[in-house]
Every structure is written in C-alpha cells, then in structure tokens.
Design a protein around this motif. Structure first.
Motif, PDB file in Angstrom:
ATOM      1  N   UNK A 164       1.125  -1.465   0.375  1.00 17.22           N
ATOM      2  CA  UNK A 164       0.316   0.338  -0.355  1.00 17.22           C
ATOM      3  C   UNK A 164       1.002   0.704   0.300  1.00 17.22           C
ATOM      4  N   UNK A 165       0.550   2.176  -0.959  1.00 14.77           N
ATOM      5  CA  UNK A 165       1.250   3.609  -0.663  1.00 14.77           C
ATOM      6  C   UNK A 165       2.652   3.132  -1.387  1.00 14.77           C
ATOM      7  N   UNK A 166       2.888   2.242  -2.282  1.00 16.32           N
ATOM      8  CA  UNK A 166       4.273   2.207  -2.622  1.00 16.32           C
ATOM      9  C   UNK A 166       4.709   3.122  -4.203  1.00 16.32           C
ATOM     10  N   UNK A 167       5.231   3.499  -4.461  1.00 18.68           N
ATOM     11  CA  UNK A 167       5.121   4.794  -5.657  1.00 18.68           C
ATOM     12  C   UNK A 167       6.530   3.426  -6.498  1.00 18.68           C
ATOM     13  N   UNK A 168       6.694   3.132  -7.611  1.00 21.35           N
ATOM     14  CA  UNK A 168       7.522   3.293  -9.013  1.00 21.35           C
ATOM     15  C   UNK A 168       7.452   3.859  -9.542  1.00 21.35           C
ATOM     16  N   UNK A 169       9.352   3.771  -9.796  1.00 16.59           N
ATOM     17  CA  UNK A 169       9.654   4.949 -11.043  1.00 16.59           C
ATOM     18  C   UNK A 169      10.478   4.281 -11.679  1.00 16.59           C
TER      19      UNK A 169
END
Length: 213
Positions: free
Chosen positions: A40-45
């Motif tokens: 939950x609430x992870x970011x991937x770039x």
C-alpha cells in the motif's frame, strides 16, 4: 488525438528482488518473481516488471514510466492507483480491481482483462490494442483521447460514461451495456449500429427493395 507518450526508461533498470519494506522503488527490474503481502502507498518509477505475479492487495500505489510484460494481476486489489506513461504487454488482469484510479499515457497490448473493474477511473491518452475487455466495468469513467483497435468489449459496462469521439468500429461490442445518453458521439461501423439499436429496443427492418435500388 494528442500523441501518447511511451514509458521512458532512460537508464536500464537494475535487476533486483522486491523489498516490500521500501516505499519508493526507482529503476528496478523485477523478473520471474511472485510478490506477496499487502503493498500500500508504494511508488514505482522507471521500473520493469517481467513475468511477475502481483499480490492480492496493492492499493493506492503510483507508477511512472513503468513497463509490465507477461505479468499476472489477476484478482489483485489495486484501487485508487495512478499510472503515468506505463505499458502493459501480454498481461493478465482478470478480475483486477482498479476502481477510482488514474491513467495517463497508457498502453494495454494483447492483454486479457475480463471482469476487471475500472469504475470511476479517469483516462487521458490511453490505448487498448488487441485486448480482451469483455465483461469489464467502466461505469462512471471519464475518457479523453482514447485509441481502441481490435479489442473485445463484449458485455462490458459503460454506464454513466461519455463515449463521444471513441471509435469502437474495429472492436467487438456485442452485449455492451450502455444508455442512450452515453452513446452520443460514439463511432461504430454499420453492423455495430444495428446491434446498438437493438440494445436500445430499436428494431431495424431491412428493406430488400432499398438495398437493391
């Protein structure tokens, strides 16, 4: 239609194993991996997912410049997520819940997406190419600059959507659930126009005399 941007992987991602304790993931490459747990609430770039199976819960995550190849999202809970400049190639999203999500500069190509829930999602410059979206829910979605090519939308639900300008002429729309108001401005071929008319209770009578003369 404005030109859609593709994922920009400026630097080759580094192959690694997923670490669920880290909230931000930059330039990572996950390959042949099954991710477990609640994400939950992870970011991937600028990440690449190759033959990866996603967990049952992956809500409120953000994805920017990500590529998904042969990944399995089946029955994954991914509500309230955001995707920008992402591409999905040969992926399974059967029963995936993406309600209230945001999609911008997105491509789904050769994906199986039956029963997926996209309700209340917002779409801006997205392409569905040779994908199966049968029985998907797109209720109350907003669309802008959509490209549809050789897709299946059989029994898909589009209630509460404005479909003006969307070209379904190369797609299968048998049994598509849509209201009269939603159909204004939709682009279909002649055969589909007859199908949609029948869905709305309009019976088209073919006059052989007119057809011959």
């Amino acid at each position: 239609m404005k030109k859609r941007s593709e994922p920009s992987l400026s630097v080759t991602p580094e192959k690694t194993s997923f670490n669920g304790e880290i909230l931000r993931h930059d330039r990572e490459w996950y390959e042949k991996e099954t991710i477990t747990g609640e994400i939950i609430d992870h970011s991937f770039s600028e990440c690449r997912f190759d033959h990866v199976t996603l967990p049952e819960s992956m809500e409120s995550c953000g994805y920017t410049d990500c590529l998904f190849v042969y990944c399995d999202f089946s029955n994954c809970q991914m509500k309230d997520s955001a995707f920008r400049r992402c591409a999905f190639e040969d992926c399974r999203l059967i029963g995936t819940d993406l309600e209230d999500s945001f999609f911008e500069d997105i491509r789904f190509e050769h994906c199986s997406m039956r029963y997926a829930n996209f309700s209340a999602s917002r779409w801006k410059r997205a392409a569905f190419l040779s994908s199966d979206c049968s029985e998907c829910s797109f209720t109350s979605c907003t669309f802008a600059d959509m490209e549809l090519s050789d897709d299946q939308f059989e029994q898909a639900e589009f209630g509460g959507c404005r479909l003006a300008g969307m070209d379904f002429s190369s797609c299968s729309i048998s049994g598509m659930l849509v209201s009269t108001e939603d159909l204004k401005g939709i682009i279909v071929n002649e055969e589909q126009a007859v199908v949609l008319a029948e869905l709305l209770g309009i019976h088209v009578k073919h006059d052989s005399r007119n057809m011959l003369g």
